[in-house]
Design a protein around this motif. Sequence first.
Motif, PDB file in Angstrom:
ATOM      1  N   TYR A  75       0.273  -5.854   3.334  1.00 13.19           N
ATOM      2  CA  TYR A  75       1.274  -5.029   2.642  1.00 13.19           C
ATOM      3  C   TYR A  75       0.729  -4.333   1.403  1.00 13.19           C
ATOM      4  N   ILE A  76      -0.123  -5.030   0.646  1.00 12.67           N
ATOM      5  CA  ILE A  76      -0.615  -4.457  -0.611  1.00 12.67           C
ATOM      6  C   ILE A  76      -2.009  -3.846  -0.438  1.00 12.67           C
ATOM      7  N   ILE A  77      -2.977  -4.646  -0.046  1.00 12.46           N
ATOM      8  CA  ILE A  77      -4.363  -4.171   0.019  1.00 12.46           C
ATOM      9  C   ILE A  77      -4.542  -3.073   1.071  1.00 12.46           C
ATOM     10  N   GLN A  78      -3.950  -3.277   2.261  1.00 15.94           N
ATOM     11  CA  GLN A  78      -4.085  -2.273   3.321  1.00 15.94           C
ATOM     12  C   GLN A  78      -2.987  -1.210   3.245  1.00 15.94           C
ATOM     13  N   SER A  79      -2.229  -1.195   2.168  1.00 15.73           N
ATOM     14  CA  SER A  79      -1.202  -0.181   1.885  1.00 15.73           C
ATOM     15  C   SER A  79      -0.072  -0.112   2.905  1.00 15.73           C
ATOM     16  N   GLY A  80       0.328  -1.272   3.434  1.00 19.60           N
ATOM     17  CA  GLY A  80       1.466  -1.306   4.338  1.00 19.60           C
ATOM     18  C   GLY A  80       2.743  -0.811   3.687  1.00 19.60           C
ATOM     19  N   TRP A  81       2.821  -0.932   2.372  1.00 18.29           N
ATOM     20  CA  TRP A  81       4.001  -0.469   1.638  1.00 18.29           C
ATOM     21  C   TRP A  81       4.226   1.020   1.833  1.00 18.29           C
ATOM     22  N   ARG A  82       3.164   1.765   2.138  1.00 16.84           N
ATOM     23  CA  ARG A  82       3.313   3.215   2.355  1.00 16.84           C
ATOM     24  C   ARG A  82       4.114   3.539   3.617  1.00 16.84           C
ATOM     25  N   ASP A  83       4.179   2.580   4.533  1.00 18.08           N
ATOM     26  CA  ASP A  83       4.912   2.789   5.777  1.00 18.08           C
ATOM     27  C   ASP A  83       6.358   2.315   5.697  1.00 18.08           C
ATOM     28  N   GLY A  84       6.813   1.985   4.510  1.00 19.43           N
ATOM     29  CA  GLY A  84       8.214   1.606   4.309  1.00 19.43           C
ATOM     30  C   GLY A  84       8.591   0.335   5.053  1.00 19.43           C
ATOM     31  N   ARG A  85       9.751   0.386   5.711  1.00 19.13           N
ATOM     32  CA  ARG A  85      10.242  -0.782   6.456  1.00 19.13           C
ATOM     33  C   ARG A  85       9.273  -1.232   7.530  1.00 19.13           C
ATOM     34  N   HIS A  86       8.660  -0.272   8.207  1.00 22.68           N
ATOM     35  CA  HIS A  86       7.719  -0.619   9.275  1.00 22.68           C
ATOM     36  C   HIS A  86       6.529  -1.416   8.725  1.00 22.68           C
ATOM     37  N   GLY A  87       6.031  -1.011   7.583  1.00 21.73           N
ATOM     38  CA  GLY A  87       4.925  -1.731   6.957  1.00 21.73           C
ATOM     39  C   GLY A  87       5.325  -3.129   6.527  1.00 21.73           C
ATOM     40  N   PHE A  88       6.558  -3.256   6.012  1.00 24.22           N
ATOM     41  CA  PHE A  88       7.054  -4.569   5.617  1.00 24.22           C
ATOM     42  C   PHE A  88       7.198  -5.483   6.832  1.00 24.22           C
ATOM     43  N   ILE A  89       7.758  -4.953   7.899  1.00 20.09           N
ATOM     44  CA  ILE A  89       7.932  -5.750   9.120  1.00 20.09           C
ATOM     45  C   ILE A  89       6.577  -6.163   9.680  1.00 20.09           C
TER      46      ILE A  89
END
Length: 116
Positions: A75-89
């Motif tokens: 979520y943080i290092i690979q920037s999953g947060w940039r994908d919004g809900r999908h990144g969180f899931i």
Amino acid sequence: MRYAHDLVHETYELNGKLGYLKEHALQFPWDSIEIAAGKLQRYSTLMARRYADDGKKGPFYKLITSPLGMFFKVYIIQSGWRDGRHGFILATLYSYYTFLKYAKLWEYQHGKTKPN
């Protein structure tokens, strides 16, 4: 490029020159959460078996630290947060997979279940 089969993490082997994509490569590994959960169950069992066969230890604290570390990585290092809900899931699913892997390894090492 050749497909290289492995017990858990299949990959490709390259014999030749490596090139670079000029556009984005979109990847959709699962059609639904249900399919993802099924794969996570299967892969976590296979990885726990591999770890047990390799003599890797599964101390109880890894049930907490490893899933949290995986979530942070995705979520943080690979920037999953940039994908919004999908990144969180996705980060949550990878964290769950990591938990299952170490929970099953812990079970194997404490005689609760036998690796299949």
